[in-house]
Design a protein around this motif. Structure first.
Motif, PDB file in Angstrom:
ATOM      1  N   ILE A   1       0.833  -1.199   0.000  1.00  0.00           N
ATOM      2  CA  ILE A   1       0.000   0.000   0.000  1.00  0.00           C
ATOM      3  C   ILE A   1       0.872   1.255   0.000  1.00  0.00           C
ATOM      4  CG2 ILE A   1      -1.570   1.376   1.410  1.00  0.00           C
ATOM      5  CD1 ILE A   1      -3.002  -0.830  -0.010  1.00  0.00           C
ATOM      6  N   THR A   2       1.927   1.237   0.803  1.00  0.00           N
ATOM      7  CA  THR A   2       2.807   2.396   0.886  1.00  0.00           C
ATOM      8  C   THR A   2       3.619   2.567  -0.392  1.00  0.00           C
ATOM      9  OG1 THR A   2       3.015   1.976   3.269  1.00  0.00           O
ATOM     10  CG2 THR A   2       4.546   3.554   2.294  1.00  0.00           C
ATOM     11  N   GLY A   3       4.120   1.455  -0.918  1.00  0.00           N
ATOM     12  CA  GLY A   3       4.961   1.518  -2.098  1.00  0.00           C
ATOM     13  C   GLY A   3       4.235   1.913  -3.366  1.00  0.00           C
ATOM     14  N   THR A   4       2.949   1.571  -3.447  1.00  0.00           N
ATOM     15  CA  THR A   4       2.212   1.812  -4.697  1.00  0.00           C
ATOM     16  C   THR A   4       1.134   2.887  -4.582  1.00  0.00           C
ATOM     17  OG1 THR A   4       0.548   0.087  -4.233  1.00  0.00           O
ATOM     18  CG2 THR A   4       2.561  -0.601  -5.375  1.00  0.00           C
ATOM     19  N   GLY A   5       0.857   3.357  -3.362  1.00  0.00           N
ATOM     20  CA  GLY A   5      -0.279   4.259  -3.159  1.00  0.00           C
ATOM     21  C   GLY A   5      -0.207   5.537  -3.974  1.00  0.00           C
ATOM     22  N   GLY A   6       0.914   6.247  -3.874  1.00  0.00           N
ATOM     23  CA  GLY A   6       1.032   7.511  -4.588  1.00  0.00           C
ATOM     24  C   GLY A   6       0.993   7.330  -6.091  1.00  0.00           C
ATOM     25  N   GLY A   7       1.698   6.314  -6.592  1.00  0.00           N
ATOM     26  CA  GLY A   7       1.716   6.055  -8.030  1.00  0.00           C
ATOM     27  C   GLY A   7       0.365   5.611  -8.562  1.00  0.00           C
ATOM     28  N   THR A   8      -0.385   4.872  -7.746  1.00  0.00           N
ATOM     29  CA  THR A   8      -1.716   4.430  -8.173  1.00  0.00           C
ATOM     30  C   THR A   8      -2.643   5.628  -8.374  1.00  0.00           C
ATOM     31  OG1 THR A   8      -1.492   2.310  -7.016  1.00  0.00           O
ATOM     32  CG2 THR A   8      -3.732   3.055  -7.524  1.00  0.00           C
ATOM     33  N   VAL A   9      -2.681   6.519  -7.402  1.00  0.00           N
ATOM     34  CA  VAL A   9      -3.525   7.708  -7.519  1.00  0.00           C
ATOM     35  C   VAL A   9      -3.082   8.564  -8.702  1.00  0.00           C
ATOM     36  CG1 VAL A   9      -4.262   9.831  -6.373  1.00  0.00           C
ATOM     37  CG2 VAL A   9      -4.119   7.697  -5.073  1.00  0.00           C
ATOM     38  N   ARG A  10      -1.785   8.710  -8.871  1.00  0.00           N
ATOM     39  CA  ARG A  10      -1.249   9.473 -10.013  1.00  0.00           C
ATOM     40  C   ARG A  10      -1.763   8.923 -11.339  1.00  0.00           C
ATOM     41  NH1 ARG A  10       4.209   7.598 -10.327  1.00  0.00           N
ATOM     42  NH2 ARG A  10       3.197   5.929 -11.500  1.00  0.00           N
TER      43      ARG A  10
ATOM     44  N   ILE B   1       1.926  14.524  -5.578  1.00  0.00           N
ATOM     45  CA  ILE B   1       1.032  13.415  -5.215  1.00  0.00           C
ATOM     46  C   ILE B   1       1.827  12.115  -5.106  1.00  0.00           C
ATOM     47  CG2 ILE B   1      -0.827  11.945  -6.084  1.00  0.00           C
ATOM     48  CD1 ILE B   1      -2.164  14.486  -7.160  1.00  0.00           C
ATOM     49  N   THR B   2       2.648  11.845  -6.111  1.00  0.00           N
ATOM     50  CA  THR B   2       3.409  10.598  -6.130  1.00  0.00           C
ATOM     51  C   THR B   2       4.370  10.514  -4.957  1.00  0.00           C
ATOM     52  OG1 THR B   2       3.305  10.691  -8.552  1.00  0.00           O
ATOM     53  CG2 THR B   2       4.818   9.098  -7.581  1.00  0.00           C
ATOM     54  N   GLY B   3       4.996  11.646  -4.626  1.00  0.00           N
ATOM     55  CA  GLY B   3       6.020  11.646  -3.596  1.00  0.00           C
ATOM     56  C   GLY B   3       5.513  11.627  -2.166  1.00  0.00           C
ATOM     57  N   THR B   4       4.275  12.019  -1.951  1.00  0.00           N
ATOM     58  CA  THR B   4       3.804  12.164  -0.563  1.00  0.00           C
ATOM     59  C   THR B   4       2.661  11.234  -0.171  1.00  0.00           C
ATOM     60  OG1 THR B   4       2.246  13.930  -1.173  1.00  0.00           O
ATOM     61  CG2 THR B   4       4.475  14.596  -0.550  1.00  0.00           C
ATOM     62  N   LEU B   5       1.857  10.810  -1.123  1.00  0.00           N
ATOM     63  CA  LEU B   5       0.613  10.123  -0.740  1.00  0.00           C
ATOM     64  C   LEU B   5       0.859   8.764  -0.103  1.00  0.00           C
ATOM     65  CD1 LEU B   5      -2.339  10.862  -0.764  1.00  0.00           C
ATOM     66  CD2 LEU B   5      -2.587   9.650  -2.940  1.00  0.00           C
ATOM     67  N   GLY B   6       1.895   8.050  -0.577  1.00  0.00           N
ATOM     68  CA  GLY B   6       2.173   6.743   0.020  1.00  0.00           C
ATOM     69  C   GLY B   6       2.500   6.845   1.497  1.00  0.00           C
ATOM     70  N   GLY B   7       3.314   7.834   1.872  1.00  0.00           N
ATOM     71  CA  GLY B   7       3.654   8.028   3.284  1.00  0.00           C
ATOM     72  C   GLY B   7       2.471   8.439   4.124  1.00  0.00           C
ATOM     73  N   ILE B   8       1.597   9.253   3.545  1.00  0.00           N
ATOM     74  CA  ILE B   8       0.403   9.684   4.273  1.00  0.00           C
ATOM     75  C   ILE B   8      -0.520   8.492   4.532  1.00  0.00           C
ATOM     76  CG2 ILE B   8      -1.682  11.099   4.114  1.00  0.00           C
ATOM     77  CD1 ILE B   8       0.037  13.096   2.467  1.00  0.00           C
ATOM     78  N   ILE B   9      -0.726   7.663   3.504  1.00  0.00           N
ATOM     79  CA  ILE B   9      -1.575   6.468   3.656  1.00  0.00           C
ATOM     80  C   ILE B   9      -0.982   5.526   4.692  1.00  0.00           C
ATOM     81  CG2 ILE B   9      -2.442   4.403   2.481  1.00  0.00           C
ATOM     82  CD1 ILE B   9      -2.552   6.113  -0.090  1.00  0.00           C
ATOM     83  N   ARG B  10       0.336   5.328   4.638  1.00  0.00           N
ATOM     84  CA  ARG B  10       1.015   4.449   5.606  1.00  0.00           C
ATOM     85  C   ARG B  10       0.743   4.888   7.040  1.00  0.00           C
ATOM     86  NH1 ARG B  10       6.392   6.177   4.975  1.00  0.00           N
ATOM     87  NH2 ARG B  10       5.757   7.757   6.472  1.00  0.00           N
ATOM     88  N   ASP B  11       0.892   6.175   7.297  1.00  0.00           N
ATOM     89  CA  ASP B  11       0.728   6.664   8.663  1.00  0.00           C
ATOM     90  C   ASP B  11      -0.710   6.528   9.150  1.00  0.00           C
ATOM     91  OD1 ASP B  11       3.395   7.270   8.665  1.00  0.00           O
ATOM     92  OD2 ASP B  11       3.130   9.402   8.254  1.00  0.00           O
ATOM     93  N   VAL B  12      -1.661   6.728   8.242  1.00  0.00           N
ATOM     94  CA  VAL B  12      -3.071   6.569   8.625  1.00  0.00           C
ATOM     95  C   VAL B  12      -3.360   5.110   8.972  1.00  0.00           C
ATOM     96  CG1 VAL B  12      -5.449   6.670   7.774  1.00  0.00           C
ATOM     97  CG2 VAL B  12      -3.885   8.558   7.302  1.00  0.00           C
ATOM     98  N   LEU B  13      -2.931   4.178   8.128  1.00  0.00           N
ATOM     99  CA  LEU B  13      -3.210   2.763   8.358  1.00  0.00           C
ATOM    100  C   LEU B  13      -2.492   2.222   9.580  1.00  0.00           C
ATOM    101  CD1 LEU B  13      -3.135   1.311   4.713  1.00  0.00           C
ATOM    102  CD2 LEU B  13      -5.127   1.821   6.128  1.00  0.00           C
TER     103      LEU B  13
ATOM    104  N   VAL C   1      -4.170   6.709 -17.182  1.00  0.00           N
ATOM    105  CA  VAL C   1      -3.308   5.719 -17.837  1.00  0.00           C
ATOM    106  C   VAL C   1      -3.374   4.417 -17.042  1.00  0.00           C
ATOM    107  CG1 VAL C   1      -1.785   7.496 -18.764  1.00  0.00           C
ATOM    108  CG2 VAL C   1      -1.263   6.472 -16.537  1.00  0.00           C
ATOM    109  N   PRO C   2      -2.960   3.293 -17.634  1.00  0.00           N
ATOM    110  CA  PRO C   2      -2.965   2.030 -16.876  1.00  0.00           C
ATOM    111  C   PRO C   2      -2.145   2.153 -15.595  1.00  0.00           C
ATOM    112  CG  PRO C   2      -2.592   1.611 -19.206  1.00  0.00           C
ATOM    113  CD  PRO C   2      -2.530   3.096 -19.035  1.00  0.00           C
ATOM    114  N   VAL C   3      -2.696   1.641 -14.504  1.00  0.00           N
ATOM    115  CA  VAL C   3      -1.989   1.702 -13.223  1.00  0.00           C
ATOM    116  C   VAL C   3      -0.710   0.880 -13.330  1.00  0.00           C
ATOM    117  CG1 VAL C   3      -2.115   1.129 -10.774  1.00  0.00           C
ATOM    118  CG2 VAL C   3      -4.123   2.057 -11.950  1.00  0.00           C
ATOM    119  N   PHE C   4       0.391   1.476 -12.930  1.00  0.00           N
ATOM    120  CA  PHE C   4       1.721   0.925 -13.215  1.00  0.00           C
ATOM    121  C   PHE C   4       1.914  -0.495 -12.708  1.00  0.00           C
ATOM    122  CE2 PHE C   4       2.148   2.643  -9.030  1.00  0.00           C
ATOM    123  CZ  PHE C   4       3.192   1.978  -8.407  1.00  0.00           C
TER     124      PHE C   4
END
Length: 210
Positions: A39-48, A124-136, A54-57
């Protein structure tokens, strides 16, 4: 592998490691490690990718999920050897933020041609994964800490976009942007750099508005 691709894989792996370290602090099992790492590794890139249409990476290339899983297992086996897992977590997050912000800016710029979209995608790509990690993980949110966080991703993204606009080589633009983002975020962690915070003031007496 190009420097941009290196930043992509590094961002995923480092964010995954920070997610797995958060799992270690909560004493989760190995599946919990893998879940939080992915979730942390892919979260920001998924939202991006969803925003860019485009297809999710990681759906297109499953190797990213394997990177997250392997990273999670390595951290599961070695986290107990780390003296301060939270300090390691925030520094891993800083490096991942810097790498992924540059890659996000690159992808946004390539797909849309818009410098503004490039900067936003980098943030978005650089910050969202860390934000999701901390919430979870119920960790203190990096977003709510006083020192600079999102602004570091913005700085790296702006530098990359500006360098490409001035026809600098892509590898040079990526390297300089990464160093700038990491310097800003690292300085914030090391020296407590902050931006001016909003200072509240008392509301006016309603009678003054008559």
């Amino acid at each position: 592998m190009s420097p941009i691709e290196v930043l992509d894989y590094a961002g995923v792996a480092l964010f995954a490691a920070s997610g797995a370290l958060a799992a270690s602090r909560k004493q989760l099992d190995v599946i919990g490690f893998m879940f939080l790492a992915a979730i942390t590794g892919t979260g920001g890139g998924t939202v991006r990718d969803l925003i860019l249409g485009v297809p999710v990476f990681w759906v297109e290339r499953h190797v990213y999920i394997l990177v997250c899983a392997v990273t999670a297992v390595v951290v599961y086996c070695t986290a107990h050897r780390i003296e301060s897992r939270y300090r390691t977590l925030v520094w891993l997050d800083a490096v991942a933020l810097s790498a992924y912000a540059v890659f996000g800016a690159y992808k946004g710029l390539v797909i849309t041609g818009s410098p503004v979209v490039g900067v936003i995608m980098g943030m978005i790509t650089g910050t969202l994964g860390g934000i999701i990690r901390d919430v979870l993980a119920s960790e203190p949110s990096v977003l709510m800490r006083q020192e600079i966080y999102v602004a570091a991703a913005m700085a790296g993204s702006v530098v990359f976009v500006a360098a490409r606009a001035s026809d600098q080589p892509q590898s040079l633009a990526a390297a300089v942007a990464f160093i700038v983002a990491l310097g800003v975020r690292g300085g914030a962690l090391r020296f407590g750099w902050t931006l001016p915070a909003y200072k509240s003031r008392p509301g006016r007496d309603p009678r003054d508005l008559l």
